[in-house]
Scaffold this motif. Structure first.
Motif, short mmCIF file in Angstrom:
data_model
loop_
_atom_site.label_atom_id
_atom_site.label_comp_id
_atom_site.label_asym_id
_atom_site.label_seq_id
_atom_site.Cartn_x
_atom_site.Cartn_y
_atom_site.Cartn_z
N LYS A 70 17.97 25.38 -5.22
CA LYS A 70 17.50 26.69 -5.65
C LYS A 70 16.05 26.61 -6.15
CE LYS A 70 19.55 30.69 -7.76
NZ LYS A 70 20.75 31.20 -8.41
N ARG A 71 15.77 25.60 -6.99
CA ARG A 71 14.40 25.42 -7.48
C ARG A 71 13.44 25.09 -6.35
NH1 ARG A 71 15.77 21.54 -12.47
NH2 ARG A 71 16.86 23.05 -13.77
N ALA A 72 13.91 24.25 -5.41
CA ALA A 72 13.06 23.89 -4.27
C ALA A 72 12.75 25.12 -3.42
CB ALA A 72 13.72 22.81 -3.43
N ALA A 73 13.75 25.98 -3.21
CA ALA A 73 13.53 27.22 -2.45
C ALA A 73 12.46 28.06 -3.13
CB ALA A 73 14.83 28.00 -2.31
N GLY A 74 12.52 28.15 -4.47
CA GLY A 74 11.51 28.89 -5.21
C GLY A 74 10.13 28.28 -5.05
N GLN A 82 18.81 24.30 2.68
CA GLN A 82 19.89 23.33 2.85
C GLN A 82 19.26 22.02 3.31
OE1 GLN A 82 22.07 25.58 5.75
NE2 GLN A 82 21.26 24.41 7.46
N MET A 83 20.01 20.95 3.17
CA MET A 83 19.49 19.66 3.61
C MET A 83 19.31 19.69 5.13
SD MET A 83 19.08 18.14 0.80
CE MET A 83 18.55 16.56 1.43
N ALA A 84 18.25 19.08 5.61
CA ALA A 84 17.98 19.02 7.04
C ALA A 84 18.91 18.00 7.70
CB ALA A 84 16.53 18.65 7.29
N ASP A 85 19.20 18.21 8.95
CA ASP A 85 19.99 17.26 9.73
C ASP A 85 19.21 15.95 9.83
OD1 ASP A 85 22.12 16.60 11.83
OD2 ASP A 85 20.25 16.35 12.97
N PRO A 86 19.86 14.80 9.57
CA PRO A 86 19.15 13.51 9.60
C PRO A 86 18.42 13.23 10.92
CG PRO A 86 21.30 13.23 8.59
CD PRO A 86 21.25 14.63 9.12
N LYS A 87 19.02 13.59 12.04
CA LYS A 87 18.38 13.35 13.34
C LYS A 87 17.11 14.20 13.47
CE LYS A 87 21.01 10.31 15.26
NZ LYS A 87 20.56 9.00 14.86
N ASN A 88 17.17 15.43 12.98
CA ASN A 88 16.01 16.32 13.00
C ASN A 88 14.93 15.77 12.07
OD1 ASN A 88 14.81 18.60 14.10
ND2 ASN A 88 15.38 19.87 12.36
N ALA A 89 15.35 15.24 10.90
CA ALA A 89 14.40 14.64 9.95
C ALA A 89 13.66 13.46 10.61
CB ALA A 89 15.13 14.17 8.70
N GLU A 90 14.39 12.64 11.33
CA GLU A 90 13.77 11.50 12.01
C GLU A 90 12.81 11.97 13.11
OE1 GLU A 90 17.23 8.13 11.30
OE2 GLU A 90 17.07 9.02 13.29
N ARG A 91 13.21 12.99 13.85
CA ARG A 91 12.37 13.51 14.94
C ARG A 91 11.06 14.11 14.39
NH1 ARG A 91 11.56 18.31 16.88
NH2 ARG A 91 13.22 19.30 15.70
N LEU A 92 11.17 14.87 13.31
CA LEU A 92 9.99 15.53 12.75
C LEU A 92 9.03 14.57 12.05
CD1 LEU A 92 11.62 18.73 11.25
CD2 LEU A 92 10.03 18.65 13.16
N THR A 93 9.59 13.54 11.41
CA THR A 93 8.75 12.63 10.63
C THR A 93 8.28 11.40 11.40
OG1 THR A 93 10.62 11.37 9.75
CG2 THR A 93 9.89 13.30 8.48
N GLY A 94 9.07 10.99 12.39
CA GLY A 94 8.75 9.75 13.11
C GLY A 94 9.27 8.51 12.38
#
Length: 156
Positions: A70-74, A82-94
């Protein structure tokens, strides 16, 4: 040399490398780093990716805390996260989960660092692979991350 280290070197931001033997059975990466490097765990920060369904953001909090969505959204000026999907996190960050550095990511993602980082002269974040942390000042971390801000986003 990881993309995080390359980015810091290119931008002439001072940092130190801290390596340790990562236990492949360990999934609590931040606590493992604090323990093996004999650090104050409040100074060791984990990199988390969150999403509002359209955009993905980076949240950096101490390994001793959890992220308050909630604080992060603010902080990111969105309704809900919501937490990002781990596979998506890996794809976006490298980077691989457990070694995601907030610095030198493939895609520039808006970043929020928990304000507790400002209480320390030095903080530790992943250097871009499991078993590698980097230390730098909170202000240098802010400068090294993509469009970063400080805000209270943790929950004890």
């Amino acid at each position: 040399m990881t993309p995080a280290c390359k980015t810091l070197k290119q931008r002439k931001i001072p940092y130190d490398i801290h390596e340790y033997d990562h236990d492949s059975s360990c999934t609590n990466f931040g606590n493992e780093a604090a323990e093996k490097l004999k650090l104050n765990p409040n100074q060791v920060f984990k990199t988390l990716l969150v999403t509002d369904g359209k955009n993905t953001f980076v949240a950096i909090v101490p390994v001793t805390s959890t992220l308050n969505l909630k604080r992060a959204a603010g902080a990111f000026n969105v309704k809900k996260l919501q937490m990002a999907d781990p596979k998506n996190a890996e794809r976006l960050t490298g980077y691989l989960v457990g070694g995601i550095s907030p610095i030198g990511q493939k895609k520039g993602l808006l970043t929020c660092i928990d304000e507790s980082a400002k209480a320390f002269d030095t903080v530790y974040v992943s250097g871009g692979k499991r078993g590698l942390d980097i230390s730098l000042t909170p202000q240098d971390l802010l400068a090294a991350c993509y469009r970063a801000i400080f805000a209270n986003i943790r929950e004890e």
